[in-house]
Design an enzyme around this catalytic site. Sequence first.
Site, PDB file in Angstrom:
ATOM      1  N   PHE A   1      56.695  21.778  43.352  1.00 44.19           N
ATOM      2  CA  PHE A   1      57.779  21.288  43.681  1.00 44.19           C
ATOM      3  C   PHE A   1      58.252  21.474  45.077  1.00 44.19           C
ATOM      4  CE2 PHE A   1      58.569  22.297  39.309  1.00 44.19           C
ATOM      5  CZ  PHE A   1      59.120  21.055  38.627  1.00 44.19           C
TER       6      PHE A   1
ATOM      7  N   GLU B   1      57.585  18.393  51.543  1.00 39.69           N
ATOM      8  CA  GLU B   1      57.088  18.431  52.663  1.00 39.69           C
ATOM      9  C   GLU B   1      58.192  18.858  53.983  1.00 39.69           C
ATOM     10  OE1 GLU B   1      54.287  15.009  53.559  1.00 39.69           O
ATOM     11  OE2 GLU B   1      53.664  15.458  51.350  1.00 39.69           O
TER      12      GLU B   1
ATOM     13  N   CYS C   1      55.291  10.831  46.959  1.00 37.46           N
ATOM     14  CA  CYS C   1      55.651  11.231  45.743  1.00 37.46           C
ATOM     15  C   CYS C   1      56.690  10.334  44.870  1.00 37.46           C
ATOM     16  CB  CYS C   1      56.037  12.688  45.578  1.00 37.46           C
ATOM     17  SG  CYS C   1      54.656  13.745  45.856  1.00 37.46           S
TER      18      CYS C   1
HETATM   19  N1  LIG Z   1      52.703  16.075  48.812  1.00 35.22           N
HETATM   20  C1  LIG Z   1      53.648  16.502  48.250  1.00 35.22           C
HETATM   21  O1  LIG Z   1      54.831  16.704  48.831  1.00 35.22           O
HETATM   22  C2  LIG Z   1      53.592  16.828  46.749  1.00 35.22           C
HETATM   23  C3  LIG Z   1      54.361  17.593  46.336  1.00 35.22           C
HETATM   24  C4  LIG Z   1      54.329  17.893  44.831  1.00 35.22           C
HETATM   25  C5  LIG Z   1      53.338  17.402  44.121  1.00 35.22           C
HETATM   26  N2  LIG Z   1      52.329  16.709  44.641  1.00 35.22           N
HETATM   27  C6  LIG Z   1      51.209  16.361  43.908  1.00 35.22           C
HETATM   28  O2  LIG Z   1      49.981  16.964  44.601  1.00 35.22           O
HETATM   29  C7  LIG Z   1      49.033  16.019  44.242  1.00 35.22           C
HETATM   30  C8  LIG Z   1      47.885  16.121  45.578  1.00 35.22           C
HETATM   31  O3  LIG Z   1      48.950  15.507  46.494  1.00 35.22           O
HETATM   32  P1  LIG Z   1      48.676  15.618  48.144  1.00 35.22           P
HETATM   33  O4  LIG Z   1      49.995  15.389  48.968  1.00 35.22           O
HETATM   34  O5  LIG Z   1      48.199  17.260  48.383  1.00 35.22           O
HETATM   35  O6  LIG Z   1      47.334  14.653  48.031  1.00 35.22           O
HETATM   36  P2  LIG Z   1      46.234  14.529  49.335  1.00 35.22           P
HETATM   37  O7  LIG Z   1      45.743  13.050  49.401  1.00 35.22           O
HETATM   38  O8  LIG Z   1      47.075  15.082  50.695  1.00 35.22           O
HETATM   39  O9  LIG Z   1      45.158  15.452  48.955  1.00 35.22           O
HETATM   40  C9  LIG Z   1      44.349  15.255  47.881  1.00 35.22           C
HETATM   41  C10 LIG Z   1      42.982  15.697  48.349  1.00 35.22           C
HETATM   42  O10 LIG Z   1      41.980  15.877  47.299  1.00 35.22           O
HETATM   43  C11 LIG Z   1      40.687  15.481  47.720  1.00 35.22           C
HETATM   44  N3  LIG Z   1      40.014  15.020  46.352  1.00 35.22           N
HETATM   45  C12 LIG Z   1      40.029  13.802  45.661  1.00 35.22           C
HETATM   46  N4  LIG Z   1      39.195  14.010  44.529  1.00 35.22           N
HETATM   47  C13 LIG Z   1      38.457  15.189  44.724  1.00 35.22           C
HETATM   48  C14 LIG Z   1      37.351  15.532  44.007  1.00 35.22           C
HETATM   49  N5  LIG Z   1      36.640  14.810  42.973  1.00 35.22           N
HETATM   50  N6  LIG Z   1      36.811  16.675  44.742  1.00 35.22           N
HETATM   51  C15 LIG Z   1      37.162  17.387  45.576  1.00 35.22           C
HETATM   52  N7  LIG Z   1      38.426  16.815  46.237  1.00 35.22           N
HETATM   53  C16 LIG Z   1      38.876  15.591  46.118  1.00 35.22           C
HETATM   54  C17 LIG Z   1      40.992  14.377  48.550  1.00 35.22           C
HETATM   55  O11 LIG Z   1      39.824  14.234  49.478  1.00 35.22           O
HETATM   56  C18 LIG Z   1      42.395  14.787  49.258  1.00 35.22           C
HETATM   57  O12 LIG Z   1      41.907  15.627  50.625  1.00 35.22           O
HETATM   58  C19 LIG Z   1      49.502  14.797  43.846  1.00 35.22           C
HETATM   59  O13 LIG Z   1      49.537  14.555  42.358  1.00 35.22           O
HETATM   60  C20 LIG Z   1      50.771  14.569  44.233  1.00 35.22           C
HETATM   61  O14 LIG Z   1      51.646  13.832  43.464  1.00 35.22           O
HETATM   62  C21 LIG Z   1      52.676  16.048  46.184  1.00 35.22           C
END
Ligand SMILES: NC(=O)c1ccc[n+]([C@@H]2O[C@H](COP(=O)([O-])OP(=O)(O)OC[C@H]3O[C@@H](n4cnc5c(N)ncnc54)[C@H](O)[C@@H]3O)[C@@H](O)[C@H]2O)c1
Length: 466
Positions: free
Chosen positions: A164, A167, A278
Site C-alpha cells: 500500500f 510513491e 497503479c
Molecule cells: N509503484 C507503486 O507505487 C506500487 C504500489 C503498490 C503496488 N504496486 C504493484 O507492485 C507491482 C510492481 O510495481 P513496480 O512499480 O515496482 O514495477 P516496476 O516495473 O518498477 O518493477 C518491476 C520489475 O520486475 C522485473 N521483472 C519482471 N519480470 C521478471 C522476472 N521474470 N524475473 C525477474 N525480474 C522481473 C522488471 O525488470 C522490473 O524491474 C505491480 O503489480 C504494481 O501494481 C505498485
Amino acid sequence: MNINKICCIGAGYVGGPTMAVIAQKCPHIKVTVVDVNQARIAAWNDKDLTKLPVYEPGLDKIVSEARNRNLFFSTEVEKAIDEAQMIFISVNTPTKTYGKGKGMAADLKYIELCARQIANVATSDKIVVEKSTLPVRTASAIKDILDNTGKGNIKFQILSNPEFLAEGTAVSDLINPDRVLIGGETTPEGQQAITALSEVYANWVPKERILTTNVWSSELSKLTANAFLAQRVSSINALSELCEKTGANVDEVAKAIGMDSRIGPKFLKSSVGFGGSCFQKDILNLVYIAKTYGLNEVANYWEQVIIMNDHQKRRFAHNIIKTLYNTVADKKIAFLGWAFKKDTNDTRESAAIYVADELLSEQSNIAVYDPKVVSQQMYSDLDYLNTRSSEDNRKGLTTYSNPYEACKDAHAIAILTEWDEFKTYDWQKIYDHMQKPAFVFDGRGLLDKNKLKEIGFVYYRIGEGE
Ligand SMILES: NC(=O)c1ccc[n+]([C@@H]2O[C@H](COP(=O)([O-])OP(=O)(O)OC[C@H]3O[C@@H](n4cnc5c(N)ncnc54)[C@H](O)[C@@H]3O)[C@@H](O)[C@H]2O)c1
C-alpha cells in the site's frame, strides 16, 4: 517457520524500497532482490547513491546501511530462489496491450513466468508471497502452476501481501504502515505461512496493524483501495468543472466537505488528474473482473472514474489553448514538472505526458523542467503514445536542467507536478523574462495566487470560478 532468507523477484518501485526496509529492520534476515534487468541491478549496486534507480526521500540512507550487510541486489534469479524460504513476487502487472482483455485486464505473463521459474528451481518448500497487485483469484493460478510443474514432493504456500505504499512517501509508509495485509489459505499450513510472514513484519510493525484475511479478500482489497482513492480524485475533479461555471471555488468546497469527519480531508485536492502506474491499471482491472462476471453496472460505475480523469487532463490542455487566444502554434509553453507526483522520478501515466501530447498536436513548443526526471524518460513517454514520430517529439519538446531557462520567453507556464521547490522560485524574475501577457496554469493548485497576480501573471487554477 523461522524465516532467515528472503528473495524478492522484481527490483522496481515496490520491490526495491520494500526489501530495503525489511533488510534494515530485520538484520537477521538475508534479503536478496533479483531482477532480469541488469542495468537496474547495477544501479541498485552503484556506490553513488544518487544513481539508485528509484528516487524516494530517505531511501539512499536505508540502502547504504543495509546493502552488502543483509541486503543484496543480483541478477542471479535462480540461485536466490533456491536459497530462500520465502519468495516475494514484485514484478510489473501492466494493463494488457494485446489479445483478450486488451486495454483492461492485467497482463499476468511476468507473474506466470515467475511461478514457473520458482517451480523449476525450488528444491525445498517455499512460501510464495504475491506483492504485485493482482486480479482476485490469481493465487489459485500460481498454486496450480507451482503444484503441477514443481519437482513433486515440494510444498508451496501462496500468500497475498499487497503493498500500500505511495510513491514519494514510500519509506515512511513502509516504516509506519497504516496496516499490513496478509491473505492466506485457511488450512493449518496456510495459517503457518501467515504466521511466518506476520513475524517478519512484527520486527517493526505493531501486531494490531497486521491484518490477516483469506487470499481473495486480500487480493481484492488492494484493487478496492486504489479504486476508492482514485474515485475521490475524480469526484472532486468532476466538481471542479462545475465550480468554474458557477463561480464556486473548488478549494473552498473541498475544505468545507473535508471537515465532515465522515468524508475526511485527504485526496480532495482538485488537479489536472491522477497519474502513476497503479490507479488506472487497477481500476481497469476491477472493471474487467466485474465484466467477466457479467456485473455491468458495477463495471460501468468504476469505469467512470477513468473517464473523468481523462476528461480532466484534456480539459486542462484545451483551457491553455483557449486562453492563449485559441492558438499555441509556435508558442513556447514551459512545463514545471513531469513526474506524476512530487518526490518521485516515476512518470508512468503522468498527466504531463497527455497534456504535452495535446499541445504538441497544436504545434506548440514545450520546454520541460523536472528536478528528478531525465530527458530520455520524457521522450520515451511521448514516443510510447505513438501520436507522432519520435523525431517530431524531439523537435516539439525541449528539456532543461534550469527552471529559469525553461521559462525564459515562454508565453505560459503549466504546473504539472507539485514539487515544493517551485514555490521557492523568484517568480518576479521568471515574469520579467516571459512574453506578455504571462500566464500560469496551475494544474496542482500549488502556487500563491495572490503573489503571482500582484507580480502581473494571469493565473488560472483548475476549479476556480470567476
Ligand atoms: N509503484 C507503486 O507505487 C506500487 C504500489 C503498490 C503496488 N504496486 C504493484 O507492485 C507491482 C510492481 O510495481 P513496480 O512499480 O515496482 O514495477 P516496476 O516495473 O518498477 O518493477 C518491476 C520489475 O520486475 C522485473 N521483472 C519482471 N519480470 C521478471 C522476472 N521474470 N524475473 C525477474 N525480474 C522481473 C522488471 O525488470 C522490473 O524491474 C505491480 O503489480 C504494481 O501494481 C505498485
